[in-house]
Design a protein around this motif. Sequence first.
Motif, PDB file in Angstrom:
ATOM      1  N   PRO A  59       1.097  -1.303  -0.245  1.00 29.18           N
ATOM      2  CA  PRO A  59       0.477  -0.024   0.543  1.00 29.18           C
ATOM      3  C   PRO A  59       1.209   0.794  -0.207  1.00 29.18           C
ATOM      4  CG  PRO A  59      -0.456  -1.384   1.615  1.00 29.18           C
ATOM      5  CD  PRO A  59       0.466  -1.898   1.408  1.00 29.18           C
ATOM      6  N   VAL A  60       0.297   2.360  -0.533  1.00 23.87           N
ATOM      7  CA  VAL A  60       1.322   3.547  -0.432  1.00 23.87           C
ATOM      8  C   VAL A  60       1.781   3.972   1.234  1.00 23.87           C
ATOM      9  CG1 VAL A  60       1.302   6.258  -1.042  1.00 23.87           C
ATOM     10  CG2 VAL A  60      -0.170   4.352  -3.062  1.00 23.87           C
ATOM     11  N   TRP A  65       6.421   4.629   4.665  1.00 27.68           N
ATOM     12  CA  TRP A  65       6.922   3.986   5.288  1.00 27.68           C
ATOM     13  C   TRP A  65       8.252   3.304   5.214  1.00 27.68           C
ATOM     14  CZ3 TRP A  65       7.833  -0.340   7.836  1.00 27.68           C
ATOM     15  CH2 TRP A  65       8.531  -0.594   9.183  1.00 27.68           C
ATOM     16  N   LEU A  66       8.042   2.796   4.348  1.00 23.54           N
ATOM     17  CA  LEU A  66       9.149   1.823   3.815  1.00 23.54           C
ATOM     18  C   LEU A  66      10.369   2.289   2.989  1.00 23.54           C
ATOM     19  CD1 LEU A  66      10.109  -1.938   3.278  1.00 23.54           C
ATOM     20  CD2 LEU A  66       9.033  -1.111   1.646  1.00 23.54           C
ATOM     21  N   ALA A  67      10.544   3.566   2.586  1.00 26.48           N
ATOM     22  CA  ALA A  67      10.699   4.528   1.922  1.00 26.48           C
ATOM     23  C   ALA A  67      12.643   4.990   3.338  1.00 26.48           C
ATOM     24  CB  ALA A  67      10.220   5.447   1.098  1.00 26.48           C
ATOM     25  N   THR A  68      11.644   5.407   4.365  1.00 25.66           N
ATOM     26  CA  THR A  68      12.522   5.801   5.396  1.00 25.66           C
ATOM     27  C   THR A  68      13.689   4.464   6.150  1.00 25.66           C
ATOM     28  OG1 THR A  68      10.457   5.580   7.013  1.00 25.66           O
ATOM     29  CG2 THR A  68      10.574   7.498   5.731  1.00 25.66           C
ATOM     30  N   TRP A  69      12.842   3.292   6.034  1.00 21.11           N
ATOM     31  CA  TRP A  69      13.398   2.230   6.150  1.00 21.11           C
ATOM     32  C   TRP A  69      14.562   1.935   5.683  1.00 21.11           C
ATOM     33  CZ3 TRP A  69      11.818  -3.898   6.486  1.00 21.11           C
ATOM     34  CH2 TRP A  69      12.109  -4.519   7.479  1.00 21.11           C
ATOM     35  N   VAL A  70      14.686   1.761   4.189  1.00 14.10           N
ATOM     36  CA  VAL A  70      15.544   1.566   3.856  1.00 14.10           C
ATOM     37  C   VAL A  70      16.291   2.861   2.889  1.00 14.10           C
ATOM     38  CG1 VAL A  70      14.363   0.021   2.668  1.00 14.10           C
ATOM     39  CG2 VAL A  70      14.647   1.328   1.426  1.00 14.10           C
ATOM     40  N   GLY A  71      16.340   4.188   3.261  1.00 14.34           N
ATOM     41  CA  GLY A  71      16.647   5.154   3.180  1.00 14.34           C
ATOM     42  C   GLY A  71      17.048   5.317   2.168  1.00 14.34           C
TER      43      GLY A  71
END
Length: 185
Positions: A59-60, A65-71
């Motif tokens: 989901p968008v 949130w995943l973008a912050t997790w993987v940098g």
Amino acid sequence: MRGSVDGLGSSVPIGGMLPAVFADDDLAQRFVAGLDEVMAPVLNVLDCLPAYFDPALAPVDFTRWLATWVGAETDGTEPERRLRAAVAAAAYLHRVRGTRRGLSETVRLAFGVEPEISESGGADWSARPLGPVPGAHRPHLHVTVRLPDPGPADEHRLDTLVAAARPAHMPYSVKVTAAERTPER
């Protein structure tokens, strides 16, 4: 955001797992049906967990949130397609960080256009020692992005991206300009 979903059935209903003495007990069955309704979204997420970590399927809001997790280099304003591409490319971009290719790819993912990069470096070899040193004596890096409709925040965004993705020792400058419009036929 994930939450309760009306009418979502549990993949593992508790009522069928109760001891036989509670199988015909209406109160017990209604009680665990309420628990099933509360637990159904959690079980649904757990059943689909691998999809949550695939940027193409998640989901968008979870992808952000995943973008912050993987940098991933995102600022929250990019369209969904570019957000998913940035998250998918994050590991690769960390491997090539500090290179021209890494800088170019980071800027392309953020703005959707190829940047123009000029730098002072160079590489060469010589069969004899003390050959001429390639490149300029003073290091520099200049990145230009041509956008169809540049805004005031674009130069700040480009500056932030280049500061993060450039070689650490390299002084830099950035410029955002309007793309030349081609006449439509």
